[in-house]
Design an enzyme around this catalytic site. Structure first.
Site, PDB file in Angstrom:
ATOM      1  N   THR A  12       0.859  -1.177   0.000  1.00 15.50           N
ATOM      2  CA  THR A  12       0.000   0.000   0.000  1.00 15.50           C
ATOM      3  C   THR A  12       0.899   1.232   0.000  1.00 15.50           C
ATOM      4  O   THR A  12       1.942   1.241   0.647  1.00 15.50           O
ATOM      5  CB  THR A  12      -0.910   0.006   1.241  1.00 15.50           C
ATOM      6  OG1 THR A  12      -2.045  -0.809   0.983  1.00 15.50           O
ATOM      7  CG2 THR A  12      -1.394   1.409   1.570  1.00 15.50           C
ATOM      8  N   HIS A  59      -0.943 -42.632  24.136  1.00 16.36           N
ATOM      9  CA  HIS A  59      -0.139 -43.614  23.412  1.00 16.36           C
ATOM     10  C   HIS A  59       1.361 -43.411  23.580  1.00 16.36           C
ATOM     11  O   HIS A  59       2.098 -44.349  23.908  1.00 16.36           O
ATOM     12  CB  HIS A  59      -0.478 -43.584  21.920  1.00 16.36           C
ATOM     13  CG  HIS A  59       0.581 -44.210  21.083  1.00 16.36           C
ATOM     14  ND1 HIS A  59       1.568 -43.471  20.471  1.00 16.36           N
ATOM     15  CD2 HIS A  59       0.860 -45.500  20.814  1.00 16.36           C
ATOM     16  CE1 HIS A  59       2.392 -44.288  19.844  1.00 16.36           C
ATOM     17  NE2 HIS A  59       1.977 -45.518  20.024  1.00 16.36           N
TER      18      HIS A  59
END
Length: 954
Positions: A244, A912
């Protein structure tokens, strides 16, 4: 006819392809009553596409960019930028742009604007219709971790070009006053090109001499803003990727339009698109041109707290003058937090600098008078007015917004509004009460999003309905927390597994008035399996459970094989309660709890009696019936079958798994026959299984070939068994005689029962795979009948929709896009119905400086090379490495036989990774937040699996 120029007031959200994301958002803002913006116009993507199409060198560079390696991206992108910045515009396009600048409101008189927040040093501006303001396009938020893709850095890095007229920050926007005849559509006209004038004053790129500027206000200044078709979207903002330019004189607008076009190919934008799998040729650039304005104050408004994601809290950053001072970090902003139309917190910063426009273009820094530096940029009533305006905009767009604003003498001007793309979605509710959600994924070691069919199967498998958000599942624990007799049990159960969840829930309970009032009646909630009769060690119990499950699975495979259509769906629906009953079978739960309780008893009593922590970790090594740890060892047998065939190793290294000779092929198939239903993220039935993609296993097989000698499976298992037996003898010799019998009973329970804990999930995944194969066969029939385009389209349907998939296919594209967006957001462990992410801590830990805290789950200390692995298919592990990853589910187990330690971001004592790390004797720390970001691949680290932290050594 081709539309090259559109007034902002005639652009709608449907015009993204023409006006880009920013232009479309600006056009939609113009339709909100009560929202004031800046007038302007848009040079559409059709103008950009015409210029690109008529310049062959640009097309050739785009072809190279699409095929370029990462190393070549920057050079090709730079060539593209240069080519675009020097391209000539067609004369008719130059004329059309100039006409807009001519028709723009003239600055006919002079007015005086008051200075920010009580500044009595008036300044004179030769501008009328633009007393609105412009704020910085790039957000620099002072609070920590303001997310990475949208909420932090809005749209543009303070411009990189070294043009003294344009390197300022702003982002002016609309009041969108419609000007007569400013929305013409221009055809191609003739294809003559305007010459590019490159002198020391201007590179405006238009022809015709000074008369080309006739009617253009020489005093006018503009904001020239990029608006790409892939930015400011609900799922990806592309914030900060494009340029911009502010305070641009009229003579230079054309040149800065070209610069905005070129910014489509900044290094950052190109890399961002590649990372997000966006085709460079499918993204185009529009450019928004708006009259420059001169703010008293400017800043950013987030309608949801960018740190906590709380939708009930808005955050305002504010500073004096143009927003570039905030954007570039020159000053800290004033920060306000607002809840329920009340300012609940404010921090007023010392703002030593402000940035103001220069009369000749560009901006300059100015010192703020010392007596003004700590004055608030906004009064509280102004903050509340701004937040109400933000809520209005949020309501219009239907989601939280990141809003750039500024204030002038007439009030607030909205410069831009874009969605905050990094907020995790909130489950829908049907009441006005607060709700508290706990992540299922953090308990199941799968925090990735699931596709709709995967969510449906998990919902049908679990004993209670769950909330869905962001492609994940959450348990609503509000009712349990609201009851004093139950909340402690819940916090203890979840906190034991994951202290961060427990801490978050505890902090919620401590909030006054947050939880609903509930009578403390009836039976208190207790964790599943609690209160089961004590089960003495008996290996036959485990054997019987496994045999019954295997027989049930065989019956399922036999009975489902001939079924199709509605009969198949009815069969699966009827079988799911069978699976659910097996998972909740009292005897099965009794075995699992017996092993867990015995391990807890050993850890607690041995620590108290002998001062030794985590004694059960060694006792649990190489236990029988652990189907997951056995899987990791079984892959070593596959390596043994392949190792004698060097040519097979070469084939596998080249990806030729389908070309193997019989014996190696048979070894892989034997493994898949037992474990082929497993995969990463296996609780989602839609994930590809190893049997479907056996190449996934190749890196692990090759690693085993390189890193182990023949017979490694038996040696490693026996090594763990001996260590466990040695630890048993050691403990029994050291405890007091009166404690030996009970200690022995607990050791026997651990070794008899703890391995079974992995089996129920293994059986569930095996059953899921049978369902999946049958459903995919049905999907093939639907594809053949023209109902579906692809067999995997069924993954984006719910189970109920499979009965009539043709009616649901209209939603497939939307659901696939939603799934892609869910991949970009991180699920919280705990959050509320306001979206607030509530975090816990590990409490007071005396850690070395720089150490990363976590949960100790497997005892021991190890030092080695960190291997940060996000996808097991790309794992390159060597003995002694320490695996660092987000989470591990059973599919990661084969990697555990190689590594020396484990660090994960997600996990608990009985998840796990912890269970298998203990069985393999790997020091492990789980729940280390952002471990994969804070630890760099290849760094040497030290894992303290007993104390629960990780040190980075270099």
């Amino acid at each position: 006819m081709t539309s090259y120029i559109l007034d902002l007031t005639e652009i709608s959200p449907a015009d993204v392809a023409l006006a880009g994301g920013k232009g479309a958002n600006l056009g939609e803002l113009s339709r909100i009553d009560g929202v004031r913006g800046l007038p302007g116009f848009c040079v559409t993507t059709e103008a950009f596409q015409r210029v690109i199409a008529d310049t062959p060198v640009i097309g050739a560079l785009l072809d190279r960019l699409s095929e370029a390696s990462t190393a070549d991206l920057a050079e090709i992108a730079a060539d593209l930028r240069r080519a675009i910045q020097t391209v000539s515009m067609p004369v008719d396009l130059v004329t059309a742009i100039t006409r807009q600048l001519t028709w723009a409101p003239a600055k006919t008189d002079t007015h005086t604007t008051s200075a920010p927040a009580g500044d009595h040093h008036a300044r004179t501006q030769t501008d009328t219709h633009t007393t609105s303001a412009e704020s910085g396009e790039q957000h620099v938020h002072t609070q920590p971790d303001v997310h990475t893709t949208s909420a932090q850095a809005s749209d543009h890095h303070a411009v990189t070009q070294t043009d003294t007229h344009t390197t300022s920050a702003q982002g002016g926007q609309q009041h969108f006053s419609t000007q007569a005849d400013t929305h013409s559509a221009f055809g191609r006209g003739d294809d003559r090109r305007a010459t590019t004038e490159m002198d020391s004053h201007s590179s405006s790129g238009w022809s015709g001499g000074s008369d080309a500027f006739d009617g253009v206000d020489a005093e006018a200044a503009y904001a020239v803003r990029s608006s790409a078709t892939a930015e400011d979207m609900p799922t990806a903002s592309f914030a900060g990727q494009h340029d911009t330019y502010l305070n641009v004189p009229a003579r230079e607008v054309h040149d800065h339009i070209r610069r905005c076009w070129a910014s489509l190919f900044t290094d950052r934008a190109v890399s961002y698109r590649r990372h997000n799998k966006v085709d460079h040729r499918r993204v185009h650039m529009a450019v928004v041109v708006q009259r420059m304005a001169y703010p008293l104050a400017s800043g950013i408004l987030f309608t949801a707290d960018p740190v906590t994601s709380d939708r009930a809290v808005s955050t305002v950053d504010a500073g004096f003058g143009l927003g570039e001072a905030l954007v570039s970090g020159l000053v800290n902003p004033d920060v306000y937090r607002v809840r329920d139309d009340t300012v609940i917190a404010r921090t007023i910063a010392a703002k030593q600098l402000t940035i103001r426009p220069r009369p000749e273009g560009g901006t300059e820094e100015r010192a703020v008078d010392p007596e003004r530096q700590e004055r608030a940029a906004l009064a509280d009533d102004e903050v509340l007015t701004l937040v109400r305006l933000g809520r209005l905009i949020e309501s219009h767009f239907g989601r939280p917004q990141d809003i750039e604003w500024c204030r002038d003498d007439d009030g607030f001007v909205i410069v831009q509004s874009r969605p905050i793309t990094t907020l995790f979605p909130v489950p829908p509710i049907n009441d006005d009460e607060k709700h508290v959600y706990v992540s299922v994924g953090h308990q199941q070691m799968m925090t990735d999003p699931m596709k709709p069919l995967g969510l449906a199967f998990w919902q049908m498998t679990t004993p209670r309905p769950m909330a869905e958000a962001g492609g994940r599942l959450f348990v609503d624990v509000t009712e349990i927390l609201a009851r004093p007799s139950s909340r402690g049990n819940l916090i203890d159960a979840l906190g034991t597994s994951d202290p961060l969840i427990g801490g978050a829930l505890r902090s919620i309970v401590e909030r006054d008035g947050f939880l609903p009032d509930r009578p403390d009646e009836g039976t208190a909630w207790v964790p599943p399996g609690s209160g089961a009769p004590i089960l003495e060690a008996d290996p036959a119990v485990v054997t019987e459970l496994i045999e019954a499950a295997e027989q049930s699975l065989a019956v399922l495979k036999r009975d489902i094989e001939p079924l199709t259509g509605p009969a198949l769906l009815d069969f699966i629906r009827a079988d799911l309660p069978v699976l659910r009953a097996m998972l909740q079978q009292p005897r099965s739960m009794q075995v699992i709890m017996a092993g867990m309780n015995a391990a807890g008893w050993l850890n607690e009593h041995i620590r108290d009696w002998l001062g030794e922590p985590n004694a059960a970790d060694t006792i649990a090594q190489s236990v029988p019936h652990n189907v997951t740890s056995e899987m990791g060892l079984a892959l070593l047998d596959v390596a043994d079958a392949i190792r004698p065939y060097p040519e097979v190793v070469v084939l596998l290294e080249r990806g030729g798994i389908d070309e193997l000779p019989p014996e190696p092929r048979r070894a892989i198939q034997d493994f898949l026959d037992v474990y082929g239903m497993r995969c990463a993220g296996e609780i989602d039935i839609t994930r590809p299984r190893w049997s479907e993609r056996p190449a996934t296993l190749v890196p692990l097989i090759l690693g085993n070939v390189r890193n182990f000698e023949p017979g490694a499976r038996e040696r490693l298992f026996e090594q763990g068994r001996r260590q466990a037996l040695d630890k048993e003898r050691d403990l029994l010799a050291r405890v007091q005689p009166e404690h030996r019998d009970e200690t022995k009973r607990m050791i026997d329970r651990v070794r008899t029962f703890s391995g079974y804990r992995e089996y129920p999930k293994y059986h569930m995944i095996a059953r899921y795979f049978v369902y999946k194969l049958a459903l995919l066969a049905e999907a093939d029939r639907l594809v053949a009948a023209g109902v579906l385009d692809d067999r995997e389209d069924i993954f984006f349907l719910s189970f109920d929709e499979l009965a009539d998939p043709g009616r649901a296919t209209a939603f497939l594209s939307e659901r696939k896009a939603a799934y892609e967006s869910y991949l970009t957001v991180t699920p919280p462990r705990v959050f509320t119905s306001d979206g607030e992410v509530v975090t816990g801590t590990y409490g007071d830990q005396d850690l070395p400086p720089g150490a990363l805290a976590g949960l100790p789950v497997s005892a021991g200390t190890v030092e080695g090379r960190a291997r940060v692995v996000r996808d097991m298919t790309g794992a390159d592990l060597a003995p002694g490495d320490i695996l660092v990853t987000a989470y591990t589910d059973p599919s990661w187990t084969p990697a555990f036989v190689t590594v020396a330690g484990l660090v994960t971001e997600v996990g608990g004592l009985m998840t796990h990774g912890a269970v298998i790390a203990r069985e393999y004797g790997l020091p492990a720390v789980v729940g280390v937040e952002q471990a994969t970001r804070l630890i760099t691949d290849g760094q040497r680290i030290r894992v303290h699996g007993t104390a629960g932290y990780v040190e980075i050594l270099d």
